[in-house]
Design a protein around this motif. Structure first.
Motif, PDB file in Angstrom:
ATOM      1  N   PRO A 182      11.563  -7.602   1.651  1.00  0.00           N
ATOM      2  CA  PRO A 182      10.193  -7.410   2.119  1.00  0.00           C
ATOM      3  C   PRO A 182      10.152  -7.128   3.621  1.00  0.00           C
ATOM      4  O   PRO A 182      10.941  -7.663   4.382  1.00  0.00           O
ATOM      5  CB  PRO A 182       9.502  -8.729   1.762  1.00  0.00           C
ATOM      6  CG  PRO A 182      10.590  -9.686   1.466  1.00  0.00           C
ATOM      7  CD  PRO A 182      11.734  -8.879   0.977  1.00  0.00           C
ATOM      8  N   VAL A 200       4.182  -2.695  -1.438  1.00  0.00           N
ATOM      9  CA  VAL A 200       5.031  -3.224  -0.374  1.00  0.00           C
ATOM     10  C   VAL A 200       4.549  -4.606   0.045  1.00  0.00           C
ATOM     11  O   VAL A 200       3.357  -4.857   0.148  1.00  0.00           O
ATOM     12  CB  VAL A 200       5.036  -2.280   0.846  1.00  0.00           C
ATOM     13  CG1 VAL A 200       5.877  -2.867   1.967  1.00  0.00           C
ATOM     14  CG2 VAL A 200       5.575  -0.928   0.449  1.00  0.00           C
ATOM     15  N   SER A 201       5.509  -5.501   0.254  1.00  0.00           N
ATOM     16  CA  SER A 201       5.212  -6.852   0.706  1.00  0.00           C
ATOM     17  C   SER A 201       5.825  -7.030   2.082  1.00  0.00           C
ATOM     18  O   SER A 201       6.855  -6.442   2.394  1.00  0.00           O
ATOM     19  CB  SER A 201       5.806  -7.847  -0.295  1.00  0.00           C
ATOM     20  OG  SER A 201       5.666  -9.159   0.162  1.00  0.00           O
ATOM     21  N   GLY A 202       5.209  -7.851   2.905  1.00  0.00           N
ATOM     22  CA  GLY A 202       5.805  -8.162   4.197  1.00  0.00           C
ATOM     23  C   GLY A 202       5.363  -7.244   5.308  1.00  0.00           C
ATOM     24  O   GLY A 202       4.838  -6.164   5.096  1.00  0.00           O
ATOM     25  N   LEU A 203       5.528  -7.731   6.530  1.00  0.00           N
ATOM     26  CA  LEU A 203       5.170  -6.983   7.727  1.00  0.00           C
ATOM     27  C   LEU A 203       6.373  -6.961   8.647  1.00  0.00           C
ATOM     28  O   LEU A 203       7.351  -7.659   8.431  1.00  0.00           O
ATOM     29  CB  LEU A 203       3.998  -7.657   8.450  1.00  0.00           C
ATOM     30  CG  LEU A 203       2.748  -7.923   7.612  1.00  0.00           C
ATOM     31  CD1 LEU A 203       1.845  -8.905   8.336  1.00  0.00           C
ATOM     32  CD2 LEU A 203       2.007  -6.645   7.342  1.00  0.00           C
ATOM     33  N   GLY A 204       6.296  -6.169   9.689  1.00  0.00           N
ATOM     34  CA  GLY A 204       7.371  -6.162  10.672  1.00  0.00           C
ATOM     35  C   GLY A 204       8.502  -5.241  10.275  1.00  0.00           C
ATOM     36  O   GLY A 204       8.702  -4.945   9.104  1.00  0.00           O
ATOM     37  N   MET A 224       3.590  -2.989  -8.723  1.00  0.00           N
ATOM     38  CA  MET A 224       3.616  -4.373  -8.277  1.00  0.00           C
ATOM     39  C   MET A 224       4.007  -5.314  -9.411  1.00  0.00           C
ATOM     40  O   MET A 224       4.835  -6.208  -9.235  1.00  0.00           O
ATOM     41  CB  MET A 224       2.209  -4.703  -7.778  1.00  0.00           C
ATOM     42  CG  MET A 224       2.006  -5.987  -7.090  1.00  0.00           C
ATOM     43  SD  MET A 224       0.327  -5.889  -6.402  1.00  0.00           S
ATOM     44  CE  MET A 224      -0.115  -7.576  -6.488  1.00  0.00           C
ATOM     45  N   GLY A 265      13.722 -10.906  -2.835  1.00  0.00           N
ATOM     46  CA  GLY A 265      12.478 -11.629  -3.094  1.00  0.00           C
ATOM     47  C   GLY A 265      11.789 -11.143  -4.353  1.00  0.00           C
ATOM     48  O   GLY A 265      12.370 -11.135  -5.431  1.00  0.00           O
ATOM     49  N   LEU A 266      10.542 -10.714  -4.212  1.00  0.00           N
ATOM     50  CA  LEU A 266       9.757 -10.283  -5.359  1.00  0.00           C
ATOM     51  C   LEU A 266      10.051  -8.838  -5.746  1.00  0.00           C
ATOM     52  O   LEU A 266       9.478  -8.326  -6.697  1.00  0.00           O
ATOM     53  CB  LEU A 266       8.267 -10.408  -5.054  1.00  0.00           C
ATOM     54  CG  LEU A 266       7.753 -11.775  -4.640  1.00  0.00           C
ATOM     55  CD1 LEU A 266       6.274 -11.715  -4.329  1.00  0.00           C
ATOM     56  CD2 LEU A 266       7.998 -12.790  -5.735  1.00  0.00           C
ATOM     57  N   GLY A 267      10.907  -8.176  -4.988  1.00  0.00           N
ATOM     58  CA  GLY A 267      11.197  -6.779  -5.291  1.00  0.00           C
ATOM     59  C   GLY A 267      10.146  -5.821  -4.768  1.00  0.00           C
ATOM     60  O   GLY A 267      10.186  -4.637  -5.057  1.00  0.00           O
ATOM     61  N   VAL A 289       0.048  -0.005  -0.223  1.00  0.00           N
ATOM     62  CA  VAL A 289      -0.535  -1.305   0.129  1.00  0.00           C
ATOM     63  C   VAL A 289      -0.207  -2.334  -0.937  1.00  0.00           C
ATOM     64  O   VAL A 289       0.152  -3.480  -0.649  1.00  0.00           O
ATOM     65  CB  VAL A 289      -2.070  -1.187   0.303  1.00  0.00           C
ATOM     66  CG1 VAL A 289      -2.728  -2.554   0.276  1.00  0.00           C
ATOM     67  CG2 VAL A 289      -2.401  -0.466   1.594  1.00  0.00           C
ATOM     68  N   MET A 290      -0.304  -1.914  -2.198  1.00  0.00           N
ATOM     69  CA  MET A 290      -0.116  -2.881  -3.271  1.00  0.00           C
ATOM     70  C   MET A 290       1.345  -3.190  -3.532  1.00  0.00           C
ATOM     71  O   MET A 290       1.695  -4.315  -3.859  1.00  0.00           O
ATOM     72  CB  MET A 290      -0.774  -2.360  -4.552  1.00  0.00           C
ATOM     73  CG  MET A 290      -2.279  -2.292  -4.435  1.00  0.00           C
ATOM     74  SD  MET A 290      -3.044  -1.583  -5.880  1.00  0.00           S
ATOM     75  CE  MET A 290      -2.938  -2.946  -7.023  1.00  0.00           C
TER      76      MET A 290
END
Lengths: 336, 396
Positions: free
Chosen positions: A278, A266-270, A144, A182-184, A263-264
């Motif tokens: 993300p 990966v960012s984003g849902l869908g 992260m 985005g944040l990668g 969990v830590m």
């Protein structure tokens, strides 16, 4: 020559056995202990099966609520349309991790077993094993805070040259590289982290099996004029193939089930096609993120348990396929 | 030969590893178990031995100042992590007022907490969301025919926090907030934002929305606000962020704050106290020409002017928060963290302990502690007396 020596060895191994067996059967207490130990080992084996059966029963029983609700009847379609992005995400992340991790792990194992000077090989072996002892939350934090920002320029480059440029000039870009990074923190970064995490498992299994390659095979290959690489191709790999596959499957199992790091990182849902922006998720992540806040017995809760069952089935299927491959290749392994 | 046996060993290993890797969830921190030593002198087992003399005494005087000094024993609860800070502090303070009570709170999440409470594993639950009607029906099995009731325990303002270089105060209205979080406004120098912020030099930085990735009460309250108060937001209130408008995410309150801080131009929603501690700029909400920052007073006011939901236990204090207010200066983005208690416990002692702790945490003194450590809005006097009235119904 070869057959001769194995025969004599086999004979030597066999010959002292007979008097030993006679001795054991005469010794009552020893026989009892032997039977006792056999029983213990059997119980341990059965115990594993029982645990597995209980997990399967628990998952299946509690999954029913996701597929059938009294007021609405069967709702399998709704569950499937909910579950498939997560199943796909899980498999994609794990396979990407394998593609990146397995070749390196095998190369490391080869270096340790066949190339490195004996002293160095021990040290490197220890260091690789040490990687397996790092908790996944540490890998997650590293992914992260360190890896994700470092990957961002690469993602920009990939997005530019594999999506934006072909899209503008050829009318079609590869959708896997669309979007802004985005944040990668995306599933590609997660699979890089997973690749590092599965590296020690695969490499230590492979190392053990590479070391066991019969010296005679290796020397025979070298004597025929093979280079070291040709020798590895001719003698080591055929011999070690089932072991390599076992090791890779072990790594795949870890990658499929890994939760905390994903969990830590990966960012984003869908769901979306892009693997560098993300979004997207895996089954363990979805369960971990939502289980605590979901009321027990609700349809949502059953959905999450059913997702667990899906993961269980995927992992089981992967392992069965692996076993099948191993059994198919057994006769060509060169050990016989 | 050796290969085959090694392969088999690896096969067994790999199957065994399935069971291991599959359950690699994150552990929740335990509430600290303080003061356990004091309890050893008195042998109070919640289950069986009931002392007749203790049964009725405390229920009568519950609405006034309560005397906790005769209480002793263990009380356990679990649930939402939102008021973990406050409840840890209360669990430290409360034993000092008693003859040795040990309070244990496990921050396992609202859903798990309610389940633990309903199946009788815990004496109370902490929850960001109200019980559903099914859950209330279940509570009637555990807690007698009057079931369980909600007690508002901590009122927490939710802040919209911004990390934008060169901007240290920002005004937004509900509609603009909804458009930002729905991805319709993508740049900080957008006309809609500029018109609310005369004299602020807004950069053309892209907006990065950060939201919770885990299911949470904060998300539920924030989406409930967006849904009720704006036309842009068409998604129902839900503890899970809608996947269609997903952007960057963080895990937990601390996760969204660190994600928001790592990128210039980020905006997120998070518990106000934590947003301030995390160094984010708190957005002031404009309603009817007046602006108000997230503050304890405004949050308490928002709850006080809301209606009780009703429909469950008679003494239930679950609120239907009125978010779509046009009252100037109001701050309706708040979250109420409840504790859930039985109206009737299995034993008189458990009831007495539960009533004692419930009474304590809704007292002015304990509410002040929560305000100090967690930035919660203290319940006002009306709410406190209403809560103590509700608690007086607890029986064993």
């Amino acid at each position: 020559m070869t057959t001769d020596s194995t025969d004599t060895r086999a004979q030597r191994r066999k010959s002292p056995k007979k008097p030993e067996n006679a001795l054991v059967s005469a010794d009552r207490a020893g026989a009892g202990l032997d039977r006792g130990f056999a029983g213990l080992a059997k119980a341990a084996g059965i115990f594993i099966l029982i645990i597995l059966a209980f997990v399967a029963i628990f998952l299946s029983w509690n999954s029913v609520g996701a597929l059938y609700q009294e007021e609405e009847g069967l709702i399998i379609g709704r569950f499937l349309s909910y579950a498939w992005p997560f199943a796909l995400g899980t498999v994609v992340v794990a396979i990407l991790a394998l593609i990146m991790g397995a070749p390196i792990a095998i190369a490391v194992a080869l270096y340790i077993s066949h190339y490195a000077p004996p002293k160095a090989s021990k040290t490197i072996g220890y260091i690789i094993d040490l990687l397996a002892a790092i908790p996944s939350v540490v890998y997650g934090a590293w992914g992260m805070f360190v890896l994700a920002p470092a990957m961002v320029p690469l993602y920009h480059w990939l997005s530019q040259w594999l999506y934006t440029w072909p899209e503008e000039n050829l009318g079609w870009g590869i959708p896997f590289f669309a979007g802004s990074p985005g944040l990668g923190q995306n599933i590609f970064t997660a699979s890089v982290v997973l690749a590092v995490m599965i590296l020690p498992i695969i490499s230590s299994v492979c190392r053990e099996i590479f070391i066991q390659t019969p010296k005679l095979h290796e020397e025979a290959a070298l004597a025929l004029g093979a280079t070291r690489w040709e020798m590895i191709k001719m003698a080591v790999f055929p011999f070690a193939r089932p072991g390599i596959i076992s090791g890779v499957m072990l790594g795949l199992g870890r990658a499929l089930g890994e939760t905390m790091a994903v969990v830590m990182v990966v960012s984003g849902l869908g769901f979306q096609l892009s693997i560098i922006s993300p979004g997207n998720s895996t089954i363990p992540r979805e369960i971990a993120l939502n289980f605590g806040e979901t009321g027990h017995g609700t349809e949502r809760w059953h959905q999450l348990v059913a997702l667990g069952l899906v993961l269980f089935v995927i992992t089981l299927a992967v392992n069965m396929v692996a076993r099948w491959i191993v059994s198919r290749h057994k006769e060509f392994s060169g050990a016989n | 030969m050796k290969v085959a046996s090694f392969g088999r060993a690896a096969a067994i290993l790999s199957v065994a590893s399935l069971a291991l890797v599959a359950c690699n969830g994150d552990d929740t921190e335990n509430g600290d178990d303080n003061g356990t030593d004091e309890n050893d002198t008195v042998d109070t087992d919640n289950g069986d031995d009931t002392d007749a003399e203790e049964t009725d005494e405390d229920n009568g005087e519950a609405s006034g100042d309560m005397d906790y000094s005769s209480l002793s024993g263990d009380l356990s609860g679990s649930g939402a992590s939102s008021f973990q800070l406050a409840i840890q502090e209360w669990a430290l303070e409360f034993p000092n007022l008693t003859a040795g009570v040990n309070v244990d709170y496990d921050a396992v999440g609202s859903g798990d907490g309610r389940a633990n409470f309903l199946n009788g594993a815990d004496s109370f639950a902490g929850s960001d969301a109200l019980m559903s009607d099914e859950e209330f029906a279940q509570s009637q099995e555990r807690c007698g025919e009057n079931g369980a009731f909600h007690l508002p325990t901590a009122i927490l303002p939710i802040a919209v926090g911004v990390n934008l270089e060169g901007v240290d105060s920002l005004v937004l209205d509900g509609e603009t907030i909804a458009q930002i979080f729905a991805g319709e406004i993508t740049s900080w120098d957008d006309e809609a934002i500029a018109s609310l912020n005369d004299g602020v030099d807004l950069p053309d930085t892209a907006i990065t929305v950060v939201h919770r990735q885990d299911s949470s009460g904060t998300t539920e309250n924030f989406t409930d606000y967006l849904n009720q108060a704006t036309d842009t937001w068409t998604w129902e209130a839900d503890s899970e962020w809608p996947g269609e408008v997903s952007a960057e995410t963080g895990d937990g309150s601390s996760g969204v704050i660190s994600a928001a801080q790592s990128v210039d131009g980020a905006i997120t929603y998070v518990d106000a106290q934590q947003a301030e501690d995390g160094g984010l700029t708190l957005v002031e909400l404009e309603i009817g020409g007046e602006t108000s920052a997230p503050s304890a007073e405004a949050a308490a006011q928002a709850v006080a002017s809301s209606e009780l939901r009703g429909g469950q236990a008679e003494n239930d204090m679950g609120f239907e928060l009125a978010r779509a207010t046009d009252e100037p200066g109001a701050y309706p983005i708040v979250q109420v963290a409840y504790t859930i208690w039985c109206n009737e416990y299995d034993s008189a002692e458990e009831a007495e302990l539960a009533a004692g702790f419930a009474h304590y945490i809704t007292s002015a003194e304990a509410q002040q502690i929560a305000a100090d450590v967690a930035g919660a809005a203290p319940l006002n006097d009306d709410l406190i007396s209403q809560a103590h009235e509700a608690i007086s119904q607890i029986s064993g």
